[in-house]
Motif scaffolding. Structure first.
Motif, PDB file in Angstrom:
ATOM      1  N   ARG A 179      -3.956  -3.760   4.782  1.00 60.67           N
ATOM      2  CA  ARG A 179      -3.561  -3.494   3.385  1.00 60.67           C
ATOM      3  C   ARG A 179      -4.443  -4.260   2.412  1.00 60.67           C
ATOM      4  O   ARG A 179      -4.478  -3.950   1.234  1.00 60.67           O
ATOM      5  CB  ARG A 179      -2.084  -3.802   3.208  1.00 60.67           C
ATOM      6  N   LYS A 205     -10.881   7.682   5.398  1.00 63.06           N
ATOM      7  CA  LYS A 205     -10.593   6.262   5.111  1.00 63.06           C
ATOM      8  C   LYS A 205      -9.265   6.189   4.347  1.00 63.06           C
ATOM      9  O   LYS A 205      -8.850   7.183   3.715  1.00 63.06           O
ATOM     10  CB  LYS A 205     -11.705   5.674   4.228  1.00 63.06           C
ATOM     11  N   PRO A 206      -8.585   5.028   4.367  1.00 61.01           N
ATOM     12  CA  PRO A 206      -7.298   4.915   3.654  1.00 61.01           C
ATOM     13  C   PRO A 206      -7.342   5.428   2.222  1.00 61.01           C
ATOM     14  O   PRO A 206      -6.468   6.197   1.807  1.00 61.01           O
ATOM     15  CB  PRO A 206      -6.998   3.422   3.719  1.00 61.01           C
ATOM     16  N   ASP A 207      -8.355   5.081   1.447  1.00 60.55           N
ATOM     17  CA  ASP A 207      -8.337   5.535   0.048  1.00 60.55           C
ATOM     18  C   ASP A 207      -8.658   7.022  -0.078  1.00 60.55           C
ATOM     19  O   ASP A 207      -8.203   7.683  -1.017  1.00 60.55           O
ATOM     20  CB  ASP A 207      -9.263   4.693  -0.843  1.00 60.55           C
ATOM     21  N   TYR A 245      -1.198   1.039  11.043  1.00 60.23           N
ATOM     22  CA  TYR A 245      -1.427   0.858   9.595  1.00 60.23           C
ATOM     23  C   TYR A 245      -1.557   2.209   8.891  1.00 60.23           C
ATOM     24  O   TYR A 245      -0.977   2.445   7.820  1.00 60.23           O
ATOM     25  CB  TYR A 245      -2.658  -0.017   9.347  1.00 60.23           C
ATOM     26  N   PHE A 246      -2.292   3.142   9.496  1.00 60.83           N
ATOM     27  CA  PHE A 246      -2.431   4.475   8.875  1.00 60.83           C
ATOM     28  C   PHE A 246      -1.071   5.158   8.747  1.00 60.83           C
ATOM     29  O   PHE A 246      -0.773   5.798   7.736  1.00 60.83           O
ATOM     30  CB  PHE A 246      -3.408   5.348   9.683  1.00 60.83           C
ATOM     31  N   TRP A 266      -8.409  -2.095   9.920  1.00 61.28           N
ATOM     32  CA  TRP A 266      -8.096  -1.665   8.554  1.00 61.28           C
ATOM     33  C   TRP A 266      -6.768  -2.311   8.182  1.00 61.28           C
ATOM     34  O   TRP A 266      -5.799  -2.194   8.956  1.00 61.28           O
ATOM     35  CB  TRP A 266      -7.997  -0.147   8.475  1.00 61.28           C
ATOM     36  N   ILE A 312       0.818   3.719   5.830  1.00 60.34           N
ATOM     37  CA  ILE A 312       0.378   4.310   4.553  1.00 60.34           C
ATOM     38  C   ILE A 312       1.114   5.634   4.333  1.00 60.34           C
ATOM     39  O   ILE A 312       1.674   5.890   3.265  1.00 60.34           O
ATOM     40  CB  ILE A 312      -1.145   4.566   4.560  1.00 60.34           C
TER      41      ILE A 312
END
Ligand SMILES: O=c1[nH]cnc2cc3nc(NCc4cccs4)[nH]c3cc12
Ligand SMILES: [Zn+2]
Length: 373
Positions: free
Chosen positions: A283, A251-253, A340-341, A281, A344
């Motif tokens: 921001r 996951k992003p976090d 999006y990934f 997903w 990041i």
């Protein structure tokens, strides 16, 4: 590292690092996220679209490709890059993990694993030597050592025995891989959540010598706290001049927390798999496009996102095609999620290079806490 491969660190900020892995098929900017192209395709994406999201490298799976269409067939057809029309770097996983998580009728011995295909029940055999041969036939640029990842929860002695088997398989992988200019072999650290076992595993692998090192045995249900607990020490057990690859995250976090703790590469099915189920997903957190609240919303998914889904379509449209089960739903949401990934990753690379990772990370979490998505 192997000739034809080099890893150059450009900057560090705390334990976070940014750099470049130079390979004969192109450069990999780190920290890097690898989209998963399990059976020779990143599902719902054309290769040129995967590249457009910013990916420098993608992942393929020995297990899936050996079962279908077969490694020898891919080799006869010019190798995996030609076969799937992706000429940039490919990393392939070695198959042991997928055998244990996907196949039936498995038998594990010192020699290797025998199993029956989840596709047609046919019997197959994987050993370190055969895994190296398959990854060579596929032509992958970064080859993973053949390992065994114990299912959790497992007793300490079972985790220890499994790790030690993987270390014997790592040596056999190294020996059968041989000297292949332009191709890299990565070892995989095991040991569950035990610091002693992970120290033993890291020492064993660095003594054998690999071009890069993966932190394996995680993202198997242990939860983020336990995973970060391992990452609080595990990356520092590895040579700082070699890439560190955290398998199956996340996951992003999870990704941000792993880079903060010294990880350089990751892969995960999440952005593509969840895109096919209508999950976006962003921001500001997750958006489930199946939710009726989007039915009349003319706004884009994410006002600031420059991906085709956000520039060309409304939430109302995305909601409609998700509900209708239209193929474009998976295409657009997968594209957005992978974009999006990569955003990041690009944000972290810039922040680390500027010595501002801490500020960047604060901004990352604040936006997500605000919600209003
Ligand atoms: O130790 C490992 N060795 C070789 N491949 C792996 C792949 C891995 N993928 C995940 N998590 C993501 C998952 C994908 C499917 C089930 S869990 N964890 C993983 C650990 C390993
Ligand atoms: Zn977007």
């Amino acid at each position: 590292m192997a000739t034809g491969f080099s890893f150059t660190l450009h900057a560090t900020d705390g334990r976070a690092r940014t750099g470049v892995i130079a390979t004969p098929r192109g450069e990999i900017r780190t920290p890097a996220f690898m989209p998963v192209g399990t059976a020779g395709t990143v599902k719902a994406m054309l290769p040129e679209s995967v590249r457009a999201t910013g990916a420098d490298i993608l992942l393929g799976n020995t297990y899936h490709l050996m079962l279908r269409p077969g490694a020898e067939r891919v080799a006869r057809l010019g190798g995996l890059h030609r076969f799937m029309n992706w000429e940039r770097p490919i990393l392939t996983d070695s198959g042991g993990f997928q055998v244990m998580s996907l196949s039936g009728l498995r038998k594990l011995t010192e020699e290797g694993v025998t199993f029956s295909s989840h596709i047609d029940g046919s019997k197959h055999h994987l050993t370190p030597e055969r895994s190296m041969e398959i990854q060579k036939l596929l032509g992958s640029d970064i080859v993973m050592a053949f390992d065994e990842c114990p299912a959790l929860p497992a007793a300490d002695e079972a985790v220890a025995a499994s790790m030690r088997l993987s270390m014997r398989w790592a040596r056999r992988s190294r020996e059968s891989f041989g000297d292949r200019p332009g191709h890299a072999l990565f070892g995989i650290v095991q040991g569950g959540v035990s610091r002693d076992l992970r120290e033993e595993s890291a020492a064993a692998l660095t003594a054998i010598g690999f071009d890069g090192y993966a932190v394996g045995g995680l993202a198997v249900g242990e939860g983020q706290a336990a995973m970060f607990g391992v990452l609080d020490y595990a990356p520092d057990l590895l040579p700082e001049d070699r890439p560190r690859y955290l398998m199956g995250v996340g996951k992003p976090d999870d990704i941000v927390g792993a880079v903060k703790r010294g990880i350089d590469m990751m892969d995960c099915v999440l952005p593509s798999r969840s895109g096919r189920t209508g999950q976006a997903w962003t921001r500001r957190g997750q958006v489930n496009l199946r939710n009726a609240r989007h039915a009349d919303d003319p706004r884009p998914l994410d006002e600031e996102c420059q991906c085709p889904a956000c520039r060309g379509y409304s939430r109302a449209y995305l909601h409609h095609v998700v509900r209708a089960g239209e193929m474009i739903a998976g295409m657009l949401l997968t594209w957005h999620n992978l974009h999006y990934f990569q955003e990041i990753m690009a944000g972290m690379r810039e922040a680390i290079a500027a010595g501002q990772f801490e500020d960047w990370e604060r901004g990352f979490h604040v936006l997500r806490a605000e919600g209003d998505i």
